[in-house]
Design an enzyme around this catalytic site. Structure first.
Site: not given
Ligand code: ADP
Ligand code: MG
Length: 496
Positions: A193, A245, A267, A301, A400
């Protein structure tokens, strides 16, 4: 949809694919969503639509999981390990044979510089597939020396089953490879996906898998949004979920997987501390730290988004970073010479600008960027931005941002900087710049992170495990641990 809005730079092959139509890939067939729903993918360099694509719903998730199950119970499950490895190699070859087109599609859909898409995203995709192509013939179980007479006990390594693999928009093709390569090596099948912002290269990869000879139904591609992902997470036919994500969505998926007892790897986000010690070689440290945060416009990330510099080098490092930020060429992904592309979406631009405003309000000093680059046009561009901050507890120093925003602070001692670097909720990566080998190893041990980089930032290799501690995730990708996540152990007892 007309191709009139596609950029002139595109080659005919990339233009033809980008224009669509973009259907789901289920059981080897391109199909529209069962309810006909579509979404639109946008070129972040221009804010113009690229094409529509299918928006999969629960009925499509059902069909894709059924196709993946049928392949597992059929052709794919019956292949020898050598044949499986060979097919993964062929997919790597197909990626290389179509490298130029894949790079263009990636640059178009994400806005990242074409050159980066080619030398990082596409090249690493092929490398990753090749690494895992070697594994199917090496999945040995063991003979277990139980303390009972008259039995023979051994273990088998079996594929986990049908996987749901949900990926983000920052490295769409590469994240697809990180997911499908170990799953295929383990003999599992998958429903991939891609993110709603970047469906193109996952769809192209699905086609290439078929062209490479991977049987229909082994790699299914369901384009769609978060609801599409949730339909897969909740599907009873899915045995394992792999997600990359945001930490917020990762928490939801982890909770859902806990209730259904699906296997799960996550992750997630990061706020990675990058530490420049007083004895560092400043040329490499400044260059590496600049790349560490601004690479991919900060949308990584493991971005080096929190900088700590030894107090007596602080002013020099900050002024050199600010100077580099001021010189950086920000522009469209497909434009020649672009170093930093746009952010992925209007929503992401707004989020990043919100953080820049909050930094100002919270008393951080803006030393570079903060605005819109000159001549940016309608794309989602933000200048590479640098703040210095006295306080560690303000939002820009803790949260973040996922954009080109660096927050730098001075420190006095090794113990102090380790404690400050470890105070946050994340633990994906950390970096150290020093010529002192003792301090390098001390900090490598002290920093709470899944990955520590010394005198470099963010290298990656399919053989080297990657993942996070704390709120940065669960499990590891790459290497043997990445494969283990797709295998179940079965213990077999034979009475002799
Ligand atoms: P971002 O906020 O950076 O877009 P997300 O974590 O929302 O990151 O998205 C990463 C991937 O997860 C995308 O493919 C997205 O469609 C998918 N996703 C978003 N929400 C959910 C959800 N509730 N369940 C499953 N997948 C989701
Ligand atoms: Mg897009």
């Amino acid at each position: 949809m007309s191709t009139a809005t596609l950029p002139d730079e595109l080659s005919p092959a990339a233009r033809e694919f980008a224009a669509g139509p973009h259907r789901l890939l289920i059981g080897g067939e391109p199909v529209a969503a069962a309810d006909g729903a579509t979404l639109t993918t946008v070129d972040p360099s221009t804010a113009r639509p690229i094409a529509e694509f299918a928006h999969a719903g629960p009925a499509d998730a059902d069909a894709a999981v059924a196709a993946a199950r049928a392949a597992l119970d059929g052709d794919w499950g019956a292949l020898t390990p050598a044949a499986r490895g060979d097919l993964i190699h062929r997919l790597a070859e197909a990626v290389e044979a179509n490298a130029a087109e894949l790079a263009e599609l990636e640059s178009l859909d994400t806005g990242k510089p074409l050159k980066l898409a080619r030398i990082v995203d596409v090249a690493k995709t092929a490398e990753h597939l090749r690494y895992y192509a070697g594994w199917p013939t090496k999945l040995t179980g063991e003979v277990i020396p139980v303390s009972q007479p008259g039995v023979h006990v051994y273990s088998r390594r079996e594929p986990v089953g049908v996987c749901a693999q949900i990926i983000p928009w920052n490295f769409p093709l590469l994240m697809a490879a990180w997911k499908i390569a170990p799953a295929l090596a383990a003999g599992a099948t998958t429903v991939l996906k891609p993110a709603e912002q970047t469906p193109l290269t996952a769809l192209r990869l699905g086609q290439l898998a078929l062209e490479a000879g991977i049987p229909p139904g082994v790699v299914n591609v369901l384009t769609g949004d978060g609801a599409t992902g949730a339909a897969l997470v909740d599907h009873p036919g899915v045995a394992k979920i792999a997600f990359t994500g945001s930490t917020a969505v990762g928490r939801e998926i982890g909770a859902a997987a806990g209730r259904s007892l699906k296997r799960v790897t996550l992750e997630l986000g990061g706020k990675s501390a990058n530490v420049i010690l007083p004895d560092a070689d400043l040329d490499t440290a400044v260059k590496g730290s600049f790349q560490g945060i601004y690479y991919n416009t900060g949308q990584a990330c493991n971005a080096a988004s929190r900088l700590f510099v030894a107090a007596d080098r602080f002013d020099e490092v900050v002024s050199r970073l600010a100077e580099s930020a001021g010189r950086a060429r920000v522009g469209a992904g497909l434009a020649e010479g672009t170093q930093l592309g746009p952010l992925i979406s209007a929503e992401q631009e707004e989020r990043v600008r919100g953080y820049i405003d909050s930094g100002r309000r919270d008393g951080a000093e803006l030393v570079a960027g903060g605005g819109t680059p000159e001549g940016a046009g309608d794309g989602y561009f933000v200048e590479p931005t640098l703040f210095t901050a006295a306080a560690d507890d303000i939002a820009i120093a803790r949260e973040e941002i996922f954009g080109p925003v660096l927050v730098a602070s001075p420190f006095e001692s090794l113990e102090e900087v380790a404690a400050r670097a470890n105070a946050g909720e994340y633990g994906l990566a950390a970096g150290v710049w020093t010529r002192d080998v003792g301090n390098a190893h001390r900090l490598a041990a002290l920093l709470q992170a899944g990955n520590v980089y010394v005198n470099t930032w963010g290298p990656s290799d399919a053989a080297a495990p990657f993942g996070g501690v704390k709120a940065s995730g669960i499990g590891r990708e790459h290497g043997r641990p990445g494969l283990e996540a797709y295998l179940e152990d079965k213990t077999v007892w034979i009475a002799l």
